[in-house]
Design a protein around this motif. Sequence first.
Motif, PDB file in Angstrom:
ATOM      1  N   ARG A  52      -3.276  86.827  70.423  1.00  0.00           N
ATOM      2  CA  ARG A  52      -2.560  85.822  69.627  1.00  0.00           C
ATOM      3  C   ARG A  52      -2.876  84.440  70.186  1.00  0.00           C
ATOM      4  O   ARG A  52      -2.867  84.243  71.411  1.00  0.00           O
ATOM      5  CB  ARG A  52      -1.051  86.073  69.682  1.00  0.00           C
ATOM      6  CG  ARG A  52      -0.617  87.306  68.891  1.00  0.00           C
ATOM      7  CD  ARG A  52      -0.818  87.042  67.431  1.00  0.00           C
ATOM      8  NE  ARG A  52      -0.208  88.008  66.550  1.00  0.00           N
ATOM      9  CZ  ARG A  52      -0.893  88.807  65.739  1.00  0.00           C
ATOM     10  NH1 ARG A  52      -2.207  88.783  65.749  1.00  0.00           N
ATOM     11  NH2 ARG A  52      -0.255  89.607  64.920  1.00  0.00           N
ATOM     12  N   PRO A  53      -3.165  83.463  69.294  1.00  0.00           N
ATOM     13  CA  PRO A  53      -3.527  82.115  69.766  1.00  0.00           C
ATOM     14  C   PRO A  53      -2.314  81.195  69.937  1.00  0.00           C
ATOM     15  O   PRO A  53      -1.415  81.194  69.095  1.00  0.00           O
ATOM     16  CB  PRO A  53      -4.410  81.604  68.613  1.00  0.00           C
ATOM     17  CG  PRO A  53      -3.905  82.302  67.390  1.00  0.00           C
ATOM     18  CD  PRO A  53      -3.298  83.603  67.834  1.00  0.00           C
ATOM     19  N   ILE A  67       4.397  76.517  74.255  1.00  0.00           N
ATOM     20  CA  ILE A  67       5.678  76.512  73.548  1.00  0.00           C
ATOM     21  C   ILE A  67       5.484  77.388  72.317  1.00  0.00           C
ATOM     22  O   ILE A  67       4.549  77.149  71.542  1.00  0.00           O
ATOM     23  CB  ILE A  67       6.097  75.080  73.153  1.00  0.00           C
ATOM     24  CG1 ILE A  67       6.371  74.280  74.419  1.00  0.00           C
ATOM     25  CG2 ILE A  67       7.327  75.103  72.244  1.00  0.00           C
ATOM     26  CD1 ILE A  67       6.719  72.838  74.182  1.00  0.00           C
ATOM     27  N   ARG A  69       7.168  79.898  69.027  1.00  0.00           N
ATOM     28  CA  ARG A  69       8.282  80.332  68.186  1.00  0.00           C
ATOM     29  C   ARG A  69       8.177  81.848  67.971  1.00  0.00           C
ATOM     30  O   ARG A  69       7.089  82.377  67.743  1.00  0.00           O
ATOM     31  CB  ARG A  69       8.215  79.640  66.816  1.00  0.00           C
ATOM     32  CG  ARG A  69       9.414  79.947  65.923  1.00  0.00           C
ATOM     33  CD  ARG A  69       9.115  79.565  64.503  1.00  0.00           C
ATOM     34  NE  ARG A  69       8.965  78.137  64.317  1.00  0.00           N
ATOM     35  CZ  ARG A  69       9.975  77.293  64.151  1.00  0.00           C
ATOM     36  NH1 ARG A  69      11.205  77.734  64.148  1.00  0.00           N
ATOM     37  NH2 ARG A  69       9.748  76.007  63.972  1.00  0.00           N
ATOM     38  N   THR A  75       5.129  87.847  69.258  1.00  0.00           N
ATOM     39  CA  THR A  75       5.929  86.766  69.859  1.00  0.00           C
ATOM     40  C   THR A  75       7.302  87.307  70.295  1.00  0.00           C
ATOM     41  O   THR A  75       7.873  86.807  71.270  1.00  0.00           O
ATOM     42  CB  THR A  75       6.070  85.560  68.898  1.00  0.00           C
ATOM     43  OG1 THR A  75       6.381  86.032  67.591  1.00  0.00           O
ATOM     44  CG2 THR A  75       4.806  84.730  68.873  1.00  0.00           C
ATOM     45  N   ARG A 217      -4.359  78.998  61.557  1.00  0.00           N
ATOM     46  CA  ARG A 217      -4.750  80.034  60.598  1.00  0.00           C
ATOM     47  C   ARG A 217      -4.481  81.384  61.259  1.00  0.00           C
ATOM     48  O   ARG A 217      -4.458  81.478  62.492  1.00  0.00           O
ATOM     49  CB  ARG A 217      -6.255  79.957  60.279  1.00  0.00           C
ATOM     50  CG  ARG A 217      -6.653  78.836  59.346  1.00  0.00           C
ATOM     51  CD  ARG A 217      -6.207  79.128  57.917  1.00  0.00           C
ATOM     52  NE  ARG A 217      -6.591  78.079  56.987  1.00  0.00           N
ATOM     53  CZ  ARG A 217      -5.910  76.967  56.731  1.00  0.00           C
ATOM     54  NH1 ARG A 217      -4.786  76.740  57.380  1.00  0.00           N
ATOM     55  NH2 ARG A 217      -6.327  76.082  55.842  1.00  0.00           N
TER      56      ARG A 217
HETATM   57  C1  LIG Z   1      -5.018  77.474  67.066  1.00  0.00           C
HETATM   58  C2  LIG Z   1      -3.604  77.988  66.937  1.00  0.00           C
HETATM   59  C3  LIG Z   1      -2.629  77.499  67.769  1.00  0.00           C
HETATM   60  C4  LIG Z   1      -1.307  77.970  67.658  1.00  0.00           C
HETATM   61  N1  LIG Z   1      -0.387  77.444  68.491  1.00  0.00           N
HETATM   62  C5  LIG Z   1       0.884  77.882  68.429  1.00  0.00           C
HETATM   63  C6  LIG Z   1       1.879  77.354  69.313  1.00  0.00           C
HETATM   64  O1  LIG Z   1       1.592  76.498  70.155  1.00  0.00           O
HETATM   65  N2  LIG Z   1       3.130  77.841  69.211  1.00  0.00           N
HETATM   66  C7  LIG Z   1       3.473  78.811  68.268  1.00  0.00           C
HETATM   67  O2  LIG Z   1       4.643  79.213  68.214  1.00  0.00           O
HETATM   68  N3  LIG Z   1       2.565  79.319  67.430  1.00  0.00           N
HETATM   69  C8  LIG Z   1       1.281  78.892  67.483  1.00  0.00           C
HETATM   70  N4  LIG Z   1       0.341  79.426  66.640  1.00  0.00           N
HETATM   71  C9  LIG Z   1       0.760  80.498  65.716  1.00  0.00           C
HETATM   72  C10 LIG Z   1       0.877  81.808  66.490  1.00  0.00           C
HETATM   73  O3  LIG Z   1      -0.413  82.221  66.892  1.00  0.00           O
HETATM   74  C11 LIG Z   1       1.529  82.886  65.607  1.00  0.00           C
HETATM   75  O4  LIG Z   1       2.843  82.510  65.297  1.00  0.00           O
HETATM   76  C12 LIG Z   1       1.529  84.224  66.329  1.00  0.00           C
HETATM   77  O5  LIG Z   1       0.217  84.699  66.432  1.00  0.00           O
HETATM   78  C13 LIG Z   1       2.383  85.210  65.566  1.00  0.00           C
HETATM   79  O6  LIG Z   1       2.265  86.459  66.206  1.00  0.00           O
HETATM   80  P1  LIG Z   1       3.311  87.632  65.887  1.00  0.00           P
HETATM   81  O7  LIG Z   1       2.663  88.940  66.240  1.00  0.00           O
HETATM   82  O8  LIG Z   1       4.624  87.361  66.521  1.00  0.00           O
HETATM   83  O9  LIG Z   1       3.509  87.520  64.311  1.00  0.00           O
HETATM   84  P2  LIG Z   1       3.077  88.558  63.192  1.00  0.00           P
HETATM   85  O10 LIG Z   1       3.996  89.750  63.290  1.00  0.00           O
HETATM   86  O11 LIG Z   1       1.615  88.808  63.216  1.00  0.00           O
HETATM   87  O12 LIG Z   1       3.392  87.670  61.910  1.00  0.00           O
HETATM   88  C14 LIG Z   1       4.703  87.124  61.645  1.00  0.00           C
HETATM   89  C15 LIG Z   1       4.588  85.984  60.658  1.00  0.00           C
HETATM   90  O13 LIG Z   1       3.876  84.878  61.270  1.00  0.00           O
HETATM   91  C16 LIG Z   1       2.756  84.529  60.472  1.00  0.00           C
HETATM   92  N5  LIG Z   1       1.618  84.181  61.373  1.00  0.00           N
HETATM   93  C17 LIG Z   1       1.026  85.002  62.257  1.00  0.00           C
HETATM   94  N6  LIG Z   1       0.007  84.377  62.874  1.00  0.00           N
HETATM   95  C18 LIG Z   1      -0.043  83.133  62.362  1.00  0.00           C
HETATM   96  C19 LIG Z   1      -0.892  82.008  62.570  1.00  0.00           C
HETATM   97  N7  LIG Z   1      -1.923  82.036  63.422  1.00  0.00           N
HETATM   98  N8  LIG Z   1      -0.647  80.892  61.865  1.00  0.00           N
HETATM   99  C20 LIG Z   1       0.361  80.840  60.988  1.00  0.00           C
HETATM  100  N9  LIG Z   1       1.206  81.865  60.730  1.00  0.00           N
HETATM  101  C21 LIG Z   1       0.996  82.996  61.406  1.00  0.00           C
HETATM  102  C22 LIG Z   1       2.430  85.770  59.670  1.00  0.00           C
HETATM  103  O14 LIG Z   1       1.769  85.449  58.452  1.00  0.00           O
HETATM  104  C23 LIG Z   1       3.807  86.345  59.392  1.00  0.00           C
HETATM  105  O15 LIG Z   1       4.424  85.690  58.310  1.00  0.00           O
HETATM  106  C24 LIG Z   1      -0.973  78.965  66.709  1.00  0.00           C
HETATM  107  C25 LIG Z   1      -1.957  79.469  65.865  1.00  0.00           C
HETATM  108  C26 LIG Z   1      -3.255  78.984  65.964  1.00  0.00           C
HETATM  109  C27 LIG Z   1      -4.313  79.521  65.055  1.00  0.00           C
END
Ligand SMILES: Cc1cc2nc3c(=O)[nH]c(=O)nc-3n(C[C@H](O)[C@H](O)[C@H](O)COP(=O)(O)OP(=O)(O)OC[C@H]3O[C@@H](n4cnc5c(N)ncnc54)[C@H](O)[C@@H]3O)c2cc1C
Length: 261
Positions: A52-53, A67, A69, A75, A217
């Motif tokens: 996860r990024p 930081i 969410r 997460t 993304r």
């Molecule tokens: C370059 C980059 C930097 C980021 N920096 C941060 C940061 O500093 N802090 C932070 O809280 N989050 C950040 N994100 C988003 C973060 O990576 C996702 O929230 C995280 O991967 C979700 O993982 P999960 O398994 O908990 O969610 P999942 O169970 O996979 O998904 C839960 C929900 O979150 C959405 N989601 C998942 N990944 C992303 C994503 N990459 N972008 C937008 N929505 C997403 C899904 O569509 C779904 O609705 C960043 C993303 C990118 C691409």
Amino acid sequence: MRHLTETIILENNAVAKNIFRMTLKCPEISRSAQPGQFVNIYFSDQIHIFPRPFSIAGATDEILNLIYRVVGVQTSQMAGWKIGQTVKILGPLGNQFTVDASVDNHVLIGGGVGVAPLIFLADKILQGGIEPQFFLGVKNRDEMPDGKFFRQLQDFHASSDDGSIGFHGTVVDNFLSHLPGIKKSVAIYACGPEKMNAALAQLAGERRYDCQISFERLMACGLGLCQGCTVKKNSTDAEAGYLLVCKDGPVFHSDRVMFND
Ligand SMILES: Cc1cc2nc3c(=O)[nH]c(=O)nc-3n(C[C@H](O)[C@H](O)[C@H](O)COP(=O)(O)OP(=O)(O)OC[C@H]3O[C@@H](n4cnc5c(N)ncnc54)[C@H](O)[C@@H]3O)c2cc1C
Ligand code: FES
């Protein structure tokens, strides 16, 4: 140069509702990290094979801050990680914000957890002897991170969609309300929801402001291999096509890309 390394968690605390700050000891990555870059976090179970990024929210010689969410499965796992636990991360990845010191006003605009890379950028700009203007918009008071993050900023402006903290309205509206006081050249650095990014790109185009936006993304590899994190190039771009957020970005000049608003 990027490193894949086992880091130790030094802190992992809630700083607002469902928002956490994680501090990691990883000098290999923190020493070369720049604002705008991100890290891939890997999970040790067999099911979640994709990392996860997360944007780098601060870095010193030894320490990296993130930081995040809590939005989904991974997460939620992270929120339960304990101090002393080890975590595998890869970074620093992606490009960075570029600061042109000759610009008169450096305006940082964050929506929600998009604040993360901007906190790191604000630190760097302050170290260069420049006072940035910082606008942060949240849905409501519960989502506003602890004030200690912004203590060193003299020009900090909070807003909330429901008016429970700061200006009542969007972060873009808050910035617009300050425009009459902003003179000379302006550089915008932003990270937030797509709608906010699109509104800022339009404003920057109309007023000829330099505007750099950090994109998010869904990512699988985070390394330019899977082609899963595309953003469309602006149609005026001579070479039409797509860019990869993980490899070409995550920071793009707003006139270089198209927005899904
Ligand atoms: C370059 C980059 C930097 C980021 N920096 C941060 C940061 O500093 N802090 C932070 O809280 N989050 C950040 N994100 C988003 C973060 O990576 C996702 O929230 C995280 O991967 C979700 O993982 P999960 O398994 O908990 O969610 P999942 O169970 O996979 O998904 C839960 C929900 O979150 C959405 N989601 C998942 N990944 C992303 C994503 N990459 N972008 C937008 N929505 C997403 C899904 O569509 C779904 O609705 C960043 C993303 C990118 C691409
Ligand atoms: S996430 Fe695989 S190419 Fe960008």
